[in-house]
Design a protein around this motif. Structure first.
Motif, PDB file in Angstrom:
ATOM      1  N   VAL A 306      -3.696  11.928  -8.991  1.00  0.00           N
ATOM      2  CA  VAL A 306      -3.899  12.361  -7.425  1.00  0.00           C
ATOM      3  C   VAL A 306      -5.146  11.623  -6.839  1.00  0.00           C
ATOM      4  CG1 VAL A 306      -4.617  14.360  -6.119  1.00  0.00           C
ATOM      5  CG2 VAL A 306      -3.263  14.732  -8.227  1.00  0.00           C
ATOM      6  N   SER A 307      -4.877  10.779  -5.873  1.00  0.00           N
ATOM      7  CA  SER A 307      -5.770  10.198  -5.108  1.00  0.00           C
ATOM      8  C   SER A 307      -5.448   9.791  -3.946  1.00  0.00           C
ATOM      9  CB  SER A 307      -5.784   8.701  -6.016  1.00  0.00           C
ATOM     10  OG  SER A 307      -6.536   7.657  -4.914  1.00  0.00           O
ATOM     11  N   PRO A 308      -6.363   9.934  -2.739  1.00  0.00           N
ATOM     12  CA  PRO A 308      -6.091   9.627  -1.473  1.00  0.00           C
ATOM     13  C   PRO A 308      -5.627   8.117  -1.390  1.00  0.00           C
ATOM     14  CG  PRO A 308      -8.500   9.977  -1.669  1.00  0.00           C
ATOM     15  CD  PRO A 308      -7.711  10.348  -3.092  1.00  0.00           C
ATOM     16  N   ASN A 309      -6.034   7.383  -2.429  1.00  0.00           N
ATOM     17  CA  ASN A 309      -5.493   5.994  -1.831  1.00  0.00           C
ATOM     18  C   ASN A 309      -4.233   5.613  -2.510  1.00  0.00           C
ATOM     19  OD1 ASN A 309      -9.015   6.123  -3.085  1.00  0.00           O
ATOM     20  ND2 ASN A 309      -8.448   5.448  -1.118  1.00  0.00           N
ATOM     21  N   VAL A 310      -3.829   6.404  -3.427  1.00  0.00           N
ATOM     22  CA  VAL A 310      -2.496   5.971  -4.081  1.00  0.00           C
ATOM     23  C   VAL A 310      -1.471   6.785  -3.347  1.00  0.00           C
ATOM     24  CG1 VAL A 310      -1.311   5.585  -6.173  1.00  0.00           C
ATOM     25  CG2 VAL A 310      -3.710   5.377  -6.089  1.00  0.00           C
ATOM     26  N   VAL A 311      -0.527   6.190  -2.557  1.00  0.00           N
ATOM     27  CA  VAL A 311       0.553   6.846  -1.857  1.00  0.00           C
ATOM     28  C   VAL A 311       1.848   6.701  -2.657  1.00  0.00           C
ATOM     29  CG1 VAL A 311       1.906   7.117   0.121  1.00  0.00           C
ATOM     30  CG2 VAL A 311      -0.836   6.835   0.181  1.00  0.00           C
ATOM     31  N   HIS A 312       2.124   5.506  -3.292  1.00  0.00           N
ATOM     32  CA  HIS A 312       3.242   5.274  -3.803  1.00  0.00           C
ATOM     33  C   HIS A 312       2.986   5.095  -5.302  1.00  0.00           C
ATOM     34  CE1 HIS A 312       5.773   4.504  -0.222  1.00  0.00           C
ATOM     35  NE2 HIS A 312       4.499   3.933   0.086  1.00  0.00           N
ATOM     36  N   LYS A 313       3.016   6.322  -6.063  1.00  0.00           N
ATOM     37  CA  LYS A 313       2.400   6.593  -7.371  1.00  0.00           C
ATOM     38  C   LYS A 313       3.301   5.848  -8.392  1.00  0.00           C
ATOM     39  CE  LYS A 313       2.426  11.083  -6.632  1.00  0.00           C
ATOM     40  NZ  LYS A 313       1.925  11.713  -5.489  1.00  0.00           N
ATOM     41  N   SER A 314       4.485   5.620  -8.407  1.00  0.00           N
ATOM     42  CA  SER A 314       5.123   5.234  -9.309  1.00  0.00           C
ATOM     43  C   SER A 314       5.017   3.763  -9.480  1.00  0.00           C
ATOM     44  CB  SER A 314       6.764   5.522  -9.609  1.00  0.00           C
ATOM     45  OG  SER A 314       7.137   5.561  -8.361  1.00  0.00           O
ATOM     46  N   ASP A 315       4.640   2.897  -8.078  1.00  0.00           N
ATOM     47  CA  ASP A 315       4.708   1.782  -8.016  1.00  0.00           C
ATOM     48  C   ASP A 315       3.318   1.361  -8.663  1.00  0.00           C
ATOM     49  OD1 ASP A 315       6.898   1.738  -6.546  1.00  0.00           O
ATOM     50  OD2 ASP A 315       5.871   1.294  -4.715  1.00  0.00           O
ATOM     51  N   ALA A 316       2.010   2.150  -8.614  1.00  0.00           N
ATOM     52  CA  ALA A 316       1.050   2.001  -8.929  1.00  0.00           C
ATOM     53  C   ALA A 316       0.790   2.359 -10.475  1.00  0.00           C
ATOM     54  CB  ALA A 316       0.005   2.791  -8.110  1.00  0.00           C
ATOM     55  N   GLY A 317       1.674   2.667 -11.184  1.00  0.00           N
ATOM     56  CA  GLY A 317       1.562   3.181 -12.583  1.00  0.00           C
ATOM     57  C   GLY A 317       0.825   4.430 -12.742  1.00  0.00           C
ATOM     58  N   ALA A 318       1.013   5.296 -11.701  1.00  0.00           N
ATOM     59  CA  ALA A 318       0.131   6.462 -11.980  1.00  0.00           C
ATOM     60  C   ALA A 318       1.016   7.712 -12.149  1.00  0.00           C
ATOM     61  CB  ALA A 318      -0.465   6.634 -10.599  1.00  0.00           C
ATOM     62  N   VAL A 319       2.181   7.371 -12.764  1.00  0.00           N
ATOM     63  CA  VAL A 319       3.051   8.382 -13.509  1.00  0.00           C
ATOM     64  C   VAL A 319       2.973   8.345 -14.879  1.00  0.00           C
ATOM     65  CG1 VAL A 319       4.909   9.899 -13.087  1.00  0.00           C
ATOM     66  CG2 VAL A 319       3.877   8.683 -11.245  1.00  0.00           C
ATOM     67  N   VAL A 320       2.902   9.572 -15.684  1.00  0.00           N
ATOM     68  CA  VAL A 320       2.927   9.172 -17.050  1.00  0.00           C
ATOM     69  C   VAL A 320       3.790  10.538 -17.533  1.00  0.00           C
ATOM     70  CG1 VAL A 320       1.919   8.765 -19.391  1.00  0.00           C
ATOM     71  CG2 VAL A 320       0.620   8.173 -17.031  1.00  0.00           C
TER      72      VAL A 320
END
Lengths: 986, 532
Positions: A306-320
């Motif tokens: 959860v970050s105000p800077n990461v909107v497209h989470k899966s693109d950013a590798g922020a989903v596990v």
């Protein structure tokens, strides 16, 4: 057959009475019954339940096995929720909303109700209130029974009989109140079910049921749902509204403009739209607790940064995806945070239930979003969801990819109708091959209604009320048991554009037909713009005595009297044409407003806001207008940066085009008006479409004050108009929406609006935007909304001219359908027409026979076989044409005709000098128009040698095209448009 | 009377079975889940049915009826049998004359009880037969059959119910009463020496009891109460209500060998045949692993896998639930988990309940004494343990509060108080108070006289009002205070309790105010005339 019921409530609520009545009725109907009860201590205000099993076979267990019950009937909402694990997937819950909060840890009631209402089959009603209406609040258990009657496998009459038996010992009044309670419950539940089918939020449905009188509830009449309000205030209780606002405020006060996924869920959940998966937000630096993790179903959970800077989470590798062990999950949370903490601001990690839903090919997920736009206010969009949303939307035809519409005048039913046209609906509803239905219309309606409500109330400029929602979207929704489950959501706060206060209509009317007219900025140079305007106006027939020029030092110009200052103008001057330099305009407007003598003005001058340097001038002009408006009905201002108006109604013409370059065409004007942001566009059209001769043409320039919608509304008041053509590059704030309303009004009153929207390239879209802006861009929304409102939207300028011509000349024709008859003397044209347009239906037997007779009579029988389009060969003369056309138009199945000729055929009289001949097309054209009310168009696909023929046919009021296929395409479109708007006009 | 079909609770079906078997009297002390057995007899009328002071007395009264050659029904909850254990155990030696049927309702899961017990152990302990109905029809049938069996073997017979049978309704077919008609004595008269358990007689009678065990077992081995269906190598042995869950789970599939047991002593030959056939055995029973323990003995069954409560295939505690049986049979049930926001909703004092204000006063009165001990008792007032009172330090069994308080005061605790209801006082509080008075213990006894046995549904109380006061004086109580625990008298109530605490020696306070349920008009029926 078996039917298992869990009855639930708090000790003393009359659960066992319900059980007794259902059992009695069931036995009377030949069912086997088992009914397990709770006696003893629990009956003292504790949770009580009864398992009631009905079956036509032997019943073994006294208890219903977990997850197998068909119905939970609860006289208390938390008790309904307590036994939810007993219910099978498709089972129903019937529950009272009346909380018995005799414990300290009673949860927030709206959360309890929200959980219950997630069930596809549920009825939640204020049963105490219905009991009271029936004559006894203690009858709420019978209300509950009544509300469940629709689910029970025993006839309601038998239940009523049992109720009467059961209470007989307590006297007639008690019996009556309980039977009435039962009936009220039944009526309310069926109304509730109907509301659910229409996707009305449960609380709105309940609120509406509360307004029903006992007489309503007792009558057998189906209830009218029109009164159900979908405004969120009507349905958000104080607590919910407060919760909604505080989500926005919390983000806002953190200085954040992006909304987190769980905040989006919360917002949408609060208006009753979705069933978010279980989720818990773990702030940075903390861990998920064993207790909270245990509440997650399944074996796996999803951890999302959860970050105000990461909107497209899966693109950013922020989903596990993690297996559901406390150790694993907390380890992954730490990893996720530490991996991203250096690059972006990290608020924490969202742990979300892993939603088991099979990916079933393209289009099996749904996207729904709203955003605020400057031109149309809030806009809602829905289409194919998932990672491929944007790709798919860009590859599909616009109309089938995404449903989109301005939200302010929209209801969910209308939006669903639009959504039904999309590919996404085909897939989700199982219409596409190989797909099964994944979601009901009711569930879609519920979702759309919620989004539309949020859009209407929160994607607008709310001033001091709270932060505005800029965008809010869920992409994708997956589907689980007919419920829409969001898998990701994003949103942002953004101050919405504010609509300008409306211009007084009375003043705007002065632009059409000013009774008194003044000019300022008329130079002494006879070739100056001002002088040109003056000359053209005089030429248009404006009475000199009503005309005044503001010119210091002169008493008259061209015979028109002058006054030295604006303030010297006679009181009640309808229109002031300002040809002075832009920099002088604020002062002139201020003066005109000062004495309140001027009602409207036109500012021709440019350099008033179009360029960066002239912005202050533009602002000063707006300010001067605003100031006048504040004191009362100040003047309205058209322009600046425009050609002004040419109006046959007002007999004035501010277009500063030399007469020899664009002479006023002879003849009476046609019932069409043009509204254009660009002056050049209008004069180009007028020059090209000489025969169009509009009643009025307006150029609106920068729309500093008067907007396109103002003019359209004013035009809609005229009853001598048939068509309006609009060219526009950009709307003023919210004026797009107002324009749609005006177009809808024009369409409803039988007029056709042809619209050309310039300025389509998207700007201002950033990488951080969500999908809504990407797949429902400004032009997309505009085009769809204009079409939806009833406009004919042209993609090209040439098309615009053609559509406008059709609308002008065929506006008085009767259109009963879209089936065309084509008549040509060239084989290729017959083929080209059929290729271009599907509306040439095969001839009916009768028409075929008639045509054959006519063909024989003209000695064409041997050459020509009757078909549609009909190629009569160069052997046909005008008489043959005429006879065939007459025969075809006489048939009810023919709704319009295209007559095309290759004028080179020797038998035809098509040269300029032959046009006065007895049998020429020019004469026939006049006759067709008079003889039939059906629309006919003419095609001449040959060189300039035949311009005279074109001109002559046009003069007869018949539109002429240059090629047969183009004619077929445009004419086909026009007829479809007329057919579809006919209903509204009727 | 023709056969009739009615929707009956298991407890009601037992009562009708007893009535149709021709009992002349029913005896009981109220206790969930057994209460309705007696209440049904009482409501039907025609036979003696007056609540007894406690289960021991009830059992003795029933035994007395039996000695006259007439039939009697005695019913109680499982812990009631602890109270009645003395006459119960010995009645196995004296034997019955007229049919004597003891209905015991166990409460697995402790819906309304202070412990779990399995009364099959009592039947086994006393070496008397036991029937275990699986459904409401069997409640009726087995109760009727039990009377005949009791008379045929001259022995008391137990019918074991569990909450779920007692408190569940189903259609029950009643058949016309037996020919011998109600109230007619058993024509044969045994030797009265059999009933006089002086050691010489008792030894003879015990020998006799042991001798008839084989007959009992032989007869029950063939009873239709036990059903054996041979099929595959997986065997399911179930008893009573547990069989319902097995049948529900198997839903008509017949691949498994099944043995249902409905009567005890256990049918050893059937069980042997069953075990021989099966490789894997699941034992499913409601209550304790009674059969499972016996089947396994100390050393298990060689070569066979036996599953059940002992190996954890089924839960050892709590009520047996269908889903547990489904799971043990390898049939998982899908169910959503309970939403975590669902809070428990324990029972609580009714609105306007005098106990609530009594406890309010008690809490305030004892506030200056941080070491005060308050012993509670069984009844609605056990809810005094809940917030906001949290006023009870122990609650163990019927009538225990006074004895516990006495003991604590002997250990030097002060102040020591106890709360006990009027009906519980009559049940087993009196002897303890006699001790307190006799030994002049420094104990403050608060009797909450609400005039009824409230928790089980407002049955008659034997020690209420003036009768109670006379009893107390009779027991030698001299420090006796009566007050009305209305909230408006709160200050007075507090003062009275505090003064009683301060006075040395036994003090008895009676908080006298009727149960709100009685006010609501649910008073029990008046006493009937003598039954015979």
């Amino acid at each position: 057959m078996r039917y298992d019921i869990v009855l639930a409530g708090v000790g003393g609520q009359g659960i066992l009475t319900i059980a007794r009545i259902v059992s009695g009725a069931a036995i009377a109907n030949g069912w086997n019954v088992k009914q397990a009860e709770v006696h003893g201590m629990s009956q003292r205000g504790g949770a009580v339940n009864s398992h009631l099993r009905l079956s036509d076979e032997e019943i073994h267990s006294d208890l219903i096995p977990k997850g197998q019950a068909d119905l939970i009937l609860a006289v208390e909402p938390l008790e309904a929720l307590r036994y939810e694990p007993m219910l099978r997937e498709e089972g129903a819950i019937v529950a009272s909303t009346n909380a018995v909060a005799n414990i300290q840890s009673y949860p927030a009631i709206e959360r309890v109700l929200e959980r219950l209402c997630r069930r596809t089959n549920h009825v939640c009603l204020d049963m105490e209130n219905l009991g009271r209406a029936a004559g006894n609040p203690l009858a709420s258990n019978m209300v509950a029974l009544g509300a469940a009657a629709g689910y029970l496998p025993v006839p309601a009459d038998d239940l009523e009989r049992e109720i009467a038996d059961c209470f007989a010992a307590k006297g007639e009044r008690v019996v009556e109140a309980n039977v009435r309670g039962f009936r009220f419950g039944r009526a309310a539940a069926s109304a509730y079910a109907e509301a659910m089918l229409r996707g009305i939020p449960p609380s709105a449905a309940r609120g509406w049921i509360e307004t029903l009188s006992p007489a309503h509830l007792e009558s057998d009449e189906p209830l009218d749902l029109a009164g159900v309000s979908s405004a969120p205030e009507a349905r958000l209780s104080g607590a919910e509204a407060h919760a909604f606002e505080s989500v926005l405020l919390d983000a806002y006060h953190e200085g954040r403009r992006q909304l987190y996924e769980h905040e989006v869920y919360r917002l949408i959940e609060l208006v009753g739209a979705i069933s978010p998966p279980r989720h818990v937000f773990v702030p940075k630096g903390s861990a998920v607790s064993a207790e909270s993790l245990a509440g997650f179903p399944g074996e796996r959970v999803v951890c999302k940064l959860v970050s105000p800077n990461v909107v497209h989470k899966s693109d950013a590798g922020a989903v596990v995806f993690v297996s559901k062990s406390l150790e694993q999950v907390n380890l992954e949370i730490d990893r996720l945070v530490s991996r991203h903490a250096d690059d972006v601001q990290v608020a924490g990690v969202l742990v979300v239930e892993f939603v088991e839903h099979a990916f079933q090919g393209l289009g099996s997920e749904l996207f729904v979003g709203i955003r605020s736009t400057r031109e149309f206010g809030p806009v809602v969009a829905a289409g194919l969801g998932g990672l491929d949303t944007e790709y798919l939307s860009s590859k599909l035809a616009r109309d089938v990819a995404v449903a989109k519409a301005p939200a302010m005048d929209l209801d969910a039913e209308r939006f669903l109708a639009m959504f039904r046209q999309t590919v996404a609906y085909d897939v989700l509803s199982g219409k596409a091959r190989g797909h099964r239905r994944r979601v009901s219309d009711a569930e879609l309606l519920r979702c759309f209604r919620a989004f539309i409500s949020i859009a209407k109330w929160f994607c607008v400029d709310r001033g001091e009320e709270g932060p505005d929602i800029g965008e809010l979207e869920v992409n994708p929704f997956a589907f689980r048991n007919d419920r829409m489950v969001p898998l990701d959501g994003r949103g942002c706060l953004r101050t919405a554009a504010r609509a300008e206060p409306p211009r007084p209509r009375r003043q705007v009317r002065c632009l059409l037909a000013p009774e008194t007219l003044a000019m300022v900025g008329v130079s002494s140079d006879p070739n100056g713009f001002g002088r040109l305007v003056l000359r053209n106006t005089l030429k248009a027939g404006y009475p000199v005595e009503s005309l005044t020029i503001v010119k210091d030092g002169l008493t008259e110009i061209d015979g028109v009297r002058c006054v030295p200052r604006v303030s010297d103008l006679p009181a009640g001057t309808d229109l002031l044409v300002i040809a002075a330099p832009a920099s002088a305009v604020p002062q002139i407007v201020a003066e005109a407003n000062d004495k309140g003598t001027v009602r409207a003005c036109i500012v021709i001058s440019g350099g008033a806001g179009e360029t960066a340097g002239s912005v202050p001038v533009g602002e000063a002009i707006r300010e001067a207008v605003r100031a006048g408006r504040e004191g009362g009905e100040g003047l309205v201002l058209l322009g600046p940066n425009c050609l002004g108006v040419r109006s046959a109604w007002g007999r004035y013409d501010t277009f500063f085009i030399p007469d020899d370059k664009m002479p006023v065409e002879p003849g009476a004007p046609h019932p069409v008006a043009l509204v254009s942001q660009s002056g050049a566009f209008v004069v180009s059209r007028l020059s090209g479409l000489r025969h169009l001769r509009p009643l009025a043409s307006f150029t609106i320039g920068n729309q500093a004050d008067v907007t396109v919608s103002d003019l359209l509304w004013t035009l809609a008041e005229r009853d001598d108009l048939r068509a309006v053509g609009v060219y526009l590059e950009g709307f003023a704030n919210w004026d797009g929406l107002e324009t749609l309303r005006a177009i809808a009004r024009l369409t409803e009153t039988g007029r056709t609006v042809a619209f050309y929207k310039g300025g389509r390239s998207e700007s201002g879209r950033s990488a951080a935007s969500g999908h809504t802006a990407a797949i429902a861009g400004d032009y997309d929304v505009c085009r769809t909304a204009l079409t939806e409102a009833g406009a004919l939207v042209a993609e090209e300028t040439r098309e615009f001219g053609q559509l406008l011509e059709l609308a002008t000349f065929l506006g008085d024709r009767r259109v009963d359908g879209t089936d065309l008859f084509g008549l040509t003397n060239a084989g290729f044209e017959a083929v080209a027409m059929a290729d271009a347009e599907p509306s040439f239906r095969a001839l009916g037997a009768e028409l075929e026979e008639t045509l054959r007779t006519v063909l024989d009579a003209h000695r064409l029988g041997g050459l020509v076989a009757p078909r549609n389009p009909l190629d009569v060969t160069p052997m046909a003369d005008e008489r043959a044409y005429e006879a065939l056309l007459r025969a075809a138009l006489a048939r009810p199945e023919v709704h319009g005709a295209i007559v095309s000729c290759v004028p080179l055929a020797p038998r035809l009289s098509t040269l300029a000098e032959e046009l006065s001949d007895e049998g020429s097309f020019a004469r026939f054209a006049r006759e067709w128009r008079n003889e039939t009310a059906k629309p006919v168009v003419f095609v001449v696909d040959s060189g300039s040698r035949f311009d005279a023929l074109r001109e002559a046919v046009r003069t007869a009021g018949v539109p002429v095209f240059d090629s047969a296929d183009e004619a077929a395409r445009r004419f086909g479109r026009y007829l479809r448009h007329r057919s579809s708007t006919k209903v509204r006009a009727d | 009377m023709p056969s009739t079909s009615t929707l009956l609770l298991g407890a009601e079906a037992v009562a009708f079975g007893a009535l149709d078997a021709g009992i002349v009297g029913a005896f009981s002390y109220a206790g969930t889940p057994a209460t309705e057995v007696f209440e049904t007899v009482q409501a039907e009328g025609g036979v003696w049915a007056v609540w007894s002071a406690n289960e021991k007395v009830a059992y003795e009264e029933a035994l007395g009826v039996s000695y006259t050659g007439r039939r009697a029904l005695v019913s109680m909850k499982h812990v009631g049998l602890n109270v009645a254990a003395d006459p119960f155990m010995s009645s196995a030696l004296t034997g019955a004359n007229g049919g004597l049927v003891l209905v015991v309702a166990d409460d697995p899961g402790m819906h309304s009880s202070q412990n779990e017990q399995d009364s099959r152990f009592y039947a086994d302990f006393a070496r008397i037969p036991c029937f275990e109905p699986a459904n409401q029809q069997q409640c009726y049938d087995m109760t009727r059959e039990a009377f005949g069996f009791s008379e045929a073997h001259r022995i008391p017979v137990m019918v074991r119910l569990v909450t779920r049978v007692a408190h569940s309704r189903a259609n029950v077919v009643r058949v016309p009463p037996e020919d011998r008609g109600p109230g007619e004595p058993n024509p044969s008269r045994p030797d009265p020496n059999d009933w006089t358990l002086v050691p010489a007689n008792a030894r003879r009678r015990y020998r006799h009891l042991l001798d008839i065990q084989r007959d009992l077992q032989d007869e029950l081995e063939a009873s239709p109460a036990n059903r054996y269906l041979a099929s595959g190598r997986r065997g399911i042995l179930s008893a009573g209500i547990a069989t319902n869950y097995v049948r529900e789970a198997l839903a008509g599939r017949s691949g498994d060998t099944t043995l249902h047991i409905g009567a005890y002593p256990l049918p050893v030959r059937l069980i042997r045949e069953f075990v021989d056939r099966c490789n894997e055995i699941l034992v499913v029973e409601e209550g304790f692993p009674f059969i499972e323990t016996r089947l396994l003995g100390l050393l298990g069954v060689p070569g066979k896998t036996v599953r059940g409560k002992l190996d954890g295939s089924l839960p050892m505690d709590g009520e047996l639930l269908p889903e547990a049986v489904f799971r043990a049979l390898g049939i998982p049930l899908e169910a959503t988990p309970t939403d975590p926001m669902v809070a428990g909703r324990p029972p609580q004092f009714c609105k306007g309940c005098p106990h609530g204000s009594s406890f309010g006063a008690l809490v305030d009165a004892t506030a200056p004494y941080p070491d005060a001990l308050i012993f509670g008792d069984i009844g609605c007032y056990a809810l005094g343990i809940m917030p906001p009172y949290r006023a009870i330090h122990a609650c163990v069994d019927m009538g225990a509060s006074i004895g516990l308080a006495h003991g604590a005061s002997r250990a030097g605790a002060h102040p020591v108080l106890c709360t006990i209801g009027d009906s519980t006082f009559a049940h087993s509080g009196m002897p303890a108070l006699l001790d307190v008075v006799h030994s002049n213990a420094n104990v403050t006894v608060l009797i909450l006289d609400n005039g009824t046995t409230a928790m089980t549904g407002a049955q008659d109380s034997h020690a209420t009002g003036e009768v109670l006061l006379q009893m107390l004086r009779g027991l030698g109580v001299t420090d006796l205070t009566v007050f009305d625990p209305l909230p408006k008298h709160h200050a007075d109530s507090v003062r009275l309790i505090r003064e009683a605490i301060e006075r040395p020696g036994p003090s008895v306070l009676v908080a006298k105010r009727a149960c709100v349920r009685i006010k609501l008009g649910t008073r029990a029926t008046p006493l009937p005339q003598s039954g015979t």
